[in-house]
Design a protein around this motif. Sequence first.
Motif, mmCIF file in Angstrom:
data_model
loop_
_atom_site.group_PDB
_atom_site.id
_atom_site.type_symbol
_atom_site.label_atom_id
_atom_site.label_comp_id
_atom_site.label_asym_id
_atom_site.label_seq_id
_atom_site.Cartn_x
_atom_site.Cartn_y
_atom_site.Cartn_z
ATOM 1 N N UNK A 123 9.399 18.374 -14.820
ATOM 2 C CA UNK A 123 8.284 17.976 -15.548
ATOM 3 C C UNK A 123 7.663 19.280 -16.182
ATOM 4 N N UNK A 124 7.388 18.999 -17.534
ATOM 5 C CA UNK A 124 6.861 20.146 -18.180
ATOM 6 C C UNK A 124 5.391 20.074 -18.578
ATOM 7 N N UNK A 125 4.383 20.460 -17.788
ATOM 8 C CA UNK A 125 3.030 20.375 -17.841
ATOM 9 C C UNK A 125 2.575 21.420 -18.881
ATOM 10 N N UNK A 126 1.107 21.017 -19.236
ATOM 11 C CA UNK A 126 0.515 22.070 -19.978
ATOM 12 C C UNK A 126 0.172 23.479 -19.578
ATOM 13 N N UNK A 127 -0.007 23.754 -18.067
ATOM 14 C CA UNK A 127 -0.235 24.933 -17.757
ATOM 15 C C UNK A 127 -0.095 25.002 -16.136
ATOM 16 N N UNK A 128 -0.135 26.299 -15.512
ATOM 17 C CA UNK A 128 -0.276 26.354 -14.026
ATOM 18 C C UNK A 128 -1.187 25.419 -13.286
ATOM 19 N N UNK A 129 -2.515 25.501 -13.847
ATOM 20 C CA UNK A 129 -3.570 24.783 -13.331
ATOM 21 C C UNK A 129 -3.103 23.214 -13.295
ATOM 22 N N UNK A 130 -2.740 22.817 -14.478
ATOM 23 C CA UNK A 130 -2.339 21.417 -14.585
ATOM 24 C C UNK A 130 -1.131 21.179 -13.680
ATOM 25 N N UNK A 131 -0.216 21.961 -13.547
ATOM 26 C CA UNK A 131 0.968 21.713 -12.381
ATOM 27 C C UNK A 131 0.509 21.701 -10.805
ATOM 28 N N UNK A 132 -0.596 22.479 -10.736
ATOM 29 C CA UNK A 132 -0.951 22.589 -9.340
ATOM 30 C C UNK A 132 -2.064 21.437 -9.091
ATOM 31 N N UNK A 133 -2.781 20.847 -10.030
ATOM 32 C CA UNK A 133 -3.809 19.612 -9.751
ATOM 33 C C UNK A 133 -2.705 18.357 -9.471
ATOM 34 N N UNK A 134 -1.447 18.466 -10.159
ATOM 35 C CA UNK A 134 -0.477 17.313 -10.036
ATOM 36 C C UNK A 134 -0.052 17.420 -8.627
ATOM 37 N N UNK A 135 0.319 18.799 -8.115
ATOM 38 C CA UNK A 135 1.181 18.852 -6.848
ATOM 39 C C UNK A 135 0.065 18.549 -5.768
ATOM 40 N N UNK A 136 -1.659 18.525 -5.981
ATOM 41 C CA UNK A 136 -2.264 18.369 -4.859
ATOM 42 C C UNK A 136 -2.536 16.908 -4.821
ATOM 43 N N UNK A 137 -2.428 16.143 -5.935
ATOM 44 C CA UNK A 137 -2.835 14.588 -6.174
ATOM 45 C C UNK A 137 -1.448 13.877 -5.661
ATOM 46 N N UNK A 138 -0.324 14.449 -5.869
ATOM 47 C CA UNK A 138 0.807 13.479 -5.315
ATOM 48 C C UNK A 138 0.602 12.867 -4.059
ATOM 49 N N UNK A 139 0.255 14.116 -2.929
ATOM 50 C CA UNK A 139 0.319 13.324 -1.832
ATOM 51 C C UNK A 139 -0.622 12.094 -1.534
ATOM 52 N N UNK A 140 -1.555 12.205 -2.214
ATOM 53 C CA UNK A 140 -2.592 11.249 -2.155
ATOM 54 C C UNK A 140 -2.143 9.797 -2.827
ATOM 55 N N UNK A 141 -1.587 10.035 -3.881
ATOM 56 C CA UNK A 141 -0.844 8.655 -4.495
ATOM 57 C C UNK A 141 0.305 8.203 -3.602
ATOM 58 N N UNK A 142 0.873 8.880 -3.089
ATOM 59 C CA UNK A 142 2.028 8.462 -1.938
ATOM 60 C C UNK A 142 1.411 7.730 -0.979
ATOM 61 N N UNK A 143 0.412 8.582 -0.184
ATOM 62 C CA UNK A 143 -0.300 7.997 0.901
ATOM 63 C C UNK A 143 -0.924 6.599 0.828
ATOM 64 N N UNK A 144 -1.513 6.457 -0.683
ATOM 65 C CA UNK A 144 -2.146 5.064 -0.934
ATOM 66 C C UNK A 144 -1.200 3.890 -1.489
ATOM 67 N N UNK A 145 -0.025 4.601 -1.682
ATOM 68 C CA UNK A 145 0.974 3.609 -2.092
ATOM 69 C C UNK A 145 0.556 3.173 -3.440
ATOM 70 N N UNK A 146 0.126 4.145 -4.550
ATOM 71 C CA UNK A 146 -0.264 4.095 -5.828
ATOM 72 C C UNK A 146 0.954 4.148 -6.983
ATOM 73 N N UNK A 147 2.035 4.835 -6.448
ATOM 74 C CA UNK A 147 2.882 5.292 -7.332
ATOM 75 C C UNK A 147 3.952 6.080 -6.758
ATOM 76 N N UNK A 148 5.073 6.497 -7.412
ATOM 77 C CA UNK A 148 6.082 7.048 -7.034
ATOM 78 C C UNK A 148 6.936 7.661 -8.114
#
Length: 243
Positions: A123-148
Amino acid sequence: MLVLLALFGLTAATLLDRRQSTDPAAAPDPTVQTTRGTEASDLDSRDTDQAPLTAREVFPGSTLAVGESRAGYNVLRTHSSASCPVAATGEMADLLVRLGCNQVVRATLRAPDEEYLVTAGLFNLTDRSSAERARERIRQILDERQGRFNGLPVGDETEGIATAPARVGWQVRGHYLAYAVVARTDGTTIRSGDTKVREILFDLLELHLNRGVLDRRAAGGIANQPTAGPTEGAGDQNGSTQD
């Protein structure tokens, strides 16, 4: 139930319930570090790394040879889109849009032993900060079964990549989020501690997408400075109906 994994230093996520998908369209060595540097680089932003990815750049041939054995992954299909939600569902898709994702390049591959299918890409994101925020949020989304992340089927014999219980890994380098979804070809559940899946995730995320594709991009004149090492995550996901 929270399932903690030990995939080459990757962070685990919860096991999700799989529903039928309607989407058409870690290393064996546990000493691998999750971050190998902090030096800024041209890969840290689309402002300094402006050329879009291409399917040919990310998956240049019909066979992908990686790993110590150099065994070939058969590339069954490649796909590039300016719409990042095509490769994700629910909150995962919304997250990518919010963080400025403007491109996804992915492929579905058959592992050398033909027992596993993989959809992997960038995935091509805006900058490193955006990519890191995505990485940190992914786990929570999977845990909560809100997306994949969506697997990309090629035909009837590969529907398992979209519908079978899957192991997923993700990794950030610069403004790119790399991911891989691994499922058994026969659609059965992946056993806990399956070392073959660890090897596949390492092959695709670390050896191919990071050390191969992004190293070449960093050194090849598109972005020409050394870049910080990736930060990583991994977990399990089961299929869900696309929103």
